[in-house]
Motif scaffolding. Sequence first.
Motif, PDB file in Angstrom:
ATOM      1  N   LYS A   1      70.356   3.972  24.410  1.00 51.30           N
ATOM      2  CA  LYS A   1      70.420   5.420  24.203  1.00 51.30           C
ATOM      3  C   LYS A   1      70.928   5.772  22.807  1.00 51.30           C
ATOM      4  O   LYS A   1      70.628   6.830  22.285  1.00 51.30           O
ATOM      5  N   CYS A   2      71.699   4.888  22.212  1.00 55.25           N
ATOM      6  CA  CYS A   2      72.280   5.134  20.886  1.00 55.25           C
ATOM      7  C   CYS A   2      71.227   5.107  19.778  1.00 55.25           C
ATOM      8  O   CYS A   2      71.440   5.694  18.721  1.00 55.25           O
TER       9      CYS A   2
ATOM     10  N   TYR B   1      76.929   8.553  23.100  1.00 52.30           N
ATOM     11  CA  TYR B   1      76.571   7.649  24.186  1.00 52.30           C
ATOM     12  C   TYR B   1      77.508   6.448  24.329  1.00 52.30           C
ATOM     13  O   TYR B   1      77.627   5.896  25.408  1.00 52.30           O
TER      14      TYR B   1
END
Length: 66
Positions: A21-22, A55
């Motif tokens: 997600k990063c 995140y």
Amino acid sequence: MQYLIDHKRKFIHRTTYANDKCNFHITEVGNREFTQDMAYMKRLKLEKGYQQCEYCSILVEKPSEI
């Protein structure tokens, strides 16, 4: 703690919790840096507009006492 600095997108990631997600993996390796220097990261945030990644920069709270 170890941190990954993404100089292209100006994000600071906590390596222990960094994940897909990063999106740090889309930044070229030459634009990434690892550090443990908290003063350096503070300067990046205050002077150059870097941000903590939402995140992987998890705040750990104590469980409430009942």
